[in-house]
Design a protein around this motif. Structure first.
Motif, PDB file in Angstrom:
ATOM      1  N   GLY A 186       0.048  -1.364  15.210  1.00 12.33           N
ATOM      2  CA  GLY A 186       0.495  -0.030  15.573  1.00 12.33           C
ATOM      3  C   GLY A 186       1.713  -0.100  16.466  1.00 12.33           C
ATOM      4  N   GLU A 187       1.836   0.881  17.346  1.00 12.61           N
ATOM      5  CA  GLU A 187       3.013   0.956  18.198  1.00 12.61           C
ATOM      6  C   GLU A 187       3.031  -0.110  19.286  1.00 12.61           C
ATOM      7  N   ALA A 188       1.919  -0.863  19.452  1.00 11.71           N
ATOM      8  CA  ALA A 188       1.890  -1.893  20.477  1.00 11.71           C
ATOM      9  C   ALA A 188       2.869  -3.015  20.154  1.00 11.71           C
ATOM     10  N   PHE A 189       3.144  -3.244  18.859  1.00  6.72           N
ATOM     11  CA  PHE A 189       4.058  -4.299  18.440  1.00  6.72           C
ATOM     12  C   PHE A 189       5.190  -3.736  17.607  1.00  6.72           C
ATOM     13  N   GLN A 190       6.327  -4.371  17.711  1.00  3.15           N
ATOM     14  CA  GLN A 190       7.478  -3.986  16.901  1.00  3.15           C
ATOM     15  C   GLN A 190       8.148  -5.245  16.366  1.00  3.15           C
ATOM     16  N   LEU A 191       8.468  -5.239  15.082  1.00  2.00           N
ATOM     17  CA  LEU A 191       9.231  -6.318  14.478  1.00  2.00           C
ATOM     18  C   LEU A 191      10.673  -5.844  14.372  1.00  2.00           C
ATOM     19  N   GLU A 192      11.557  -6.454  15.153  1.00  2.00           N
ATOM     20  CA  GLU A 192      12.961  -6.052  15.155  1.00  2.00           C
ATOM     21  C   GLU A 192      13.755  -6.917  14.180  1.00  2.00           C
ATOM     22  N   LEU A 193      14.452  -6.276  13.256  1.00  2.00           N
ATOM     23  CA  LEU A 193      15.272  -6.959  12.261  1.00  2.00           C
ATOM     24  C   LEU A 193      16.721  -6.560  12.489  1.00  2.00           C
ATOM     25  N   SER A 194      17.560  -7.556  12.763  1.00  2.00           N
ATOM     26  CA  SER A 194      18.962  -7.279  13.063  1.00  2.00           C
ATOM     27  C   SER A 194      19.860  -8.131  12.184  1.00  2.00           C
ATOM     28  N   GLY A 195      21.096  -7.680  12.003  1.00  2.00           N
ATOM     29  CA  GLY A 195      22.049  -8.412  11.176  1.00  2.00           C
ATOM     30  C   GLY A 195      22.567  -7.543  10.053  1.00  2.00           C
ATOM     31  N   HIS A 196      22.549  -8.103   8.844  1.00  2.00           N
ATOM     32  CA  HIS A 196      23.043  -7.361   7.685  1.00  2.00           C
ATOM     33  C   HIS A 196      22.172  -7.691   6.478  1.00  2.00           C
ATOM     34  N   HIS A 240       0.847  -1.189   0.000  1.00  5.37           N
ATOM     35  CA  HIS A 240       0.000   0.000   0.000  1.00  5.37           C
ATOM     36  C   HIS A 240       0.885   1.242   0.000  1.00  5.37           C
ATOM     37  N   GLY A 241       0.675   2.117  -0.955  1.00  6.34           N
ATOM     38  CA  GLY A 241       1.363   3.403  -0.964  1.00  6.34           C
ATOM     39  C   GLY A 241       2.828   3.351  -1.317  1.00  6.34           C
ATOM     40  N   GLY A 242       3.272   2.264  -1.950  1.00  9.70           N
ATOM     41  CA  GLY A 242       4.672   2.175  -2.351  1.00  9.70           C
ATOM     42  C   GLY A 242       5.541   1.513  -1.302  1.00  9.70           C
ATOM     43  N   VAL A 243       6.804   1.253  -1.676  1.00  7.60           N
ATOM     44  CA  VAL A 243       7.753   0.547  -0.816  1.00  7.60           C
ATOM     45  C   VAL A 243       9.025   1.367  -0.646  1.00  7.60           C
ATOM     46  N   ILE A 244       9.540   1.381   0.577  1.00  8.70           N
ATOM     47  CA  ILE A 244      10.855   1.972   0.820  1.00  8.70           C
ATOM     48  C   ILE A 244      11.791   0.850   1.268  1.00  8.70           C
ATOM     49  N   GLU A 245      13.074   0.989   0.945  1.00 11.82           N
ATOM     50  CA  GLU A 245      14.082   0.006   1.311  1.00 11.82           C
ATOM     51  C   GLU A 245      14.945   0.574   2.432  1.00 11.82           C
ATOM     52  N   LEU A 246      14.988  -0.116   3.549  1.00  9.52           N
ATOM     53  CA  LEU A 246      15.773   0.334   4.694  1.00  9.52           C
ATOM     54  C   LEU A 246      16.929  -0.632   4.929  1.00  9.52           C
ATOM     55  N   PRO A 247      18.177  -0.164   4.872  1.00 12.03           N
ATOM     56  CA  PRO A 247      19.308  -1.063   5.110  1.00 12.03           C
ATOM     57  C   PRO A 247      19.402  -1.477   6.569  1.00 12.03           C
ATOM     58  N   ILE A 248      19.779  -2.733   6.783  1.00 10.30           N
ATOM     59  CA  ILE A 248      20.001  -3.271   8.122  1.00 10.30           C
ATOM     60  C   ILE A 248      21.498  -3.516   8.261  1.00 10.30           C
ATOM     61  N   THR A 249      22.120  -2.888   9.244  1.00 11.26           N
ATOM     62  CA  THR A 249      23.563  -3.014   9.439  1.00 11.26           C
ATOM     63  C   THR A 249      23.848  -3.540  10.842  1.00 11.26           C
ATOM     64  N   PRO A 250      25.004  -4.188  11.016  1.00 14.22           N
ATOM     65  CA  PRO A 250      25.356  -4.709  12.340  1.00 14.22           C
ATOM     66  C   PRO A 250      25.298  -3.625  13.410  1.00 14.22           C
ATOM     67  N   ARG A 292      17.972 -11.588  11.269  1.00 13.88           N
ATOM     68  CA  ARG A 292      17.150 -12.299  12.239  1.00 13.88           C
ATOM     69  C   ARG A 292      15.975 -11.409  12.610  1.00 13.88           C
ATOM     70  N   ASN A 293      14.771 -12.016  12.716  1.00 15.21           N
ATOM     71  CA  ASN A 293      13.606 -11.219  13.078  1.00 15.21           C
ATOM     72  C   ASN A 293      13.084 -11.631  14.448  1.00 15.21           C
ATOM     73  N   LYS A 294      12.561 -10.653  15.178  1.00 12.19           N
ATOM     74  CA  LYS A 294      11.991 -10.908  16.500  1.00 12.19           C
ATOM     75  C   LYS A 294      10.826  -9.961  16.711  1.00 12.19           C
ATOM     76  N   LEU A 295       9.676 -10.524  17.031  1.00 18.38           N
ATOM     77  CA  LEU A 295       8.501  -9.700  17.297  1.00 18.38           C
ATOM     78  C   LEU A 295       8.381  -9.487  18.794  1.00 18.38           C
ATOM     79  N   SER A 296       8.223  -8.239  19.193  1.00 18.04           N
ATOM     80  CA  SER A 296       8.084  -7.922  20.606  1.00 18.04           C
ATOM     81  C   SER A 296       6.961  -6.923  20.780  1.00 18.04           C
ATOM     82  N   THR A 297       6.539  -6.742  22.009  1.00 17.53           N
ATOM     83  CA  THR A 297       5.489  -5.790  22.301  1.00 17.53           C
ATOM     84  C   THR A 297       6.023  -4.681  23.197  1.00 17.53           C
TER      85      THR A 297
END
Length: 216
Positions: free
Chosen positions: A194-204, A147-157, A176-181
Motif C-alpha cells: 500500500g502507501e507504506a512503500f513506494q517504488l520510484e522509477l526514474s530515467g527514460h 490483475h485487472g489489466g495493464v496501463i503503460e506509464l511513460p518515465i521521462t527525465p 533506475r528503480n529504488k524502493l523507499s518507505t
C-alpha cells in the motif's frame, strides 16, 4: 514469434521447428500439432542464477520449454494478459508475472537489491513480491500477467514515476528503480505494501502497472 491475443486472458503462440517458447509452469491451456513441453531446470537461457531466482520464489520447475510444430494457447489463473514486443531493448519483469516469451530472447535474473540498495532487499519480505526480477533482452514477444489489466506509464527525465510495489508488473528503457518507505520502521510493523512503500522509477522508459494490488 509474436503472440496472437485470443481474448484478455488467453494468447496463442505458433511453434515452428528450430524455435522455442518458454512458459510458466502450468500455463498451457491447449495445443494443436506435434508439440512437446519439457521442464527447464536451468531457467531458460539465464543459467544457474535464473534458476536460483525462481527457486527462491518457491517454484521447483521455473519454466517449461515448448518446442515442435503447431500452436499453443497460454493463460494462467484467469489473469489478464498483456503482450510486450521487444525490438532490441531490455525488459525487466516481476518474476511471478511472466507468462511466456520467445526463446530468441536472452534471459537473466536481476536481484532487486542491485539497483534499490538495502530497501530493495527487503521488498520480498515486506510486500510479498519476489526478490528477483527477470531480465529479457533482444527481439521478440513477452506475455505478462496482471490483475485487472495493464496501463503503460511513460518515465521521462526529471519526472520519476512512483508505483505501489504490488502494482508493479514490468519496466523497460534506461530506468533506475529504488524502493523507499513513506513511514518509519515502527509504523511499518504489521503492514503490507500500500502507501507504506513506494517504488520510484526514474530515467527514460516505460513502466507497466496492473490495475489491482492483488498478488499473483
Amino acid at each position: 514469434m509474436p503472440f496472437a491475443k485470443i481474448n484478455n486472458k488467453m494468447i496463442e503462440a505458433q511453434v515452428v521447428p528450430g524455435q522455442r517458447v518458454f512458459s510458466q509452469r502450468g500455463s498451457m491451456l491447449a495445443y494443436r500439432g506435434e508439440v512437446t513441453f519439457t521442464p527447464n531446470l536451468t531457467g531458460g537461457q539465464g543459467g544457474v542464477m535464473s534458476m536460483i531466482g525462481r527457486r527462491v520464489a518457491n517454484e521447483d520447475t521455473p519454466l517449461m520449454t515448448v518446442e515442435g510444430h503447431g500452436s499453443v494457447m497460454f493463460g494462467h489463473g484467469g489473469h489478464n494478459i498483456h503482450v510486450i514486443d521487444l525490438t532490441g531493448d531490455t525488459l525487466y519483469v516481476e518474476a511471478d508475472r511472466l507468462l511466456a516469451f520467445d526463446g530468441s530472447l536472452q534471459q537473466s535474473t536481476m536481484f532487486m537489491g542491485q539497483q534499490g540498495g538495502v530497501m530493495g532487499m527487503v521488498r520480498g519480505q515486506v510486500t510479498g513480491q519476489g526478490l528477483f526480477t527477470t531480465k529479457l533482452d533482444g527481439h521478440g514477444a513477452v506475455a505478462v500477467m496482471a490483475h485487472g489489466g495493464v496501463i503503460e506509464l511513460p518515465i521521462t527525465p526529471n519526472q520519476p514515476v512512483h508505483v505501489d510495489p504490488q502494482a508493479y508488473v514490468a519496466h523497460r528503457g534506461d530506468v533506475r528503480n529504488k524502493l523507499s518507505t513513506a513511514l518509519g520502521w515502527r509504523d511499518m510493523v504489521g503492514r503490507g505494501s500500500g502507501e507504506a512503500f513506494q517504488l520510484e522509477l526514474s530515467g527514460h522508459g516505460m513502466v507497466y502497472v496492473q490495475a489491482s494490488e492483488e498478488k499473483l
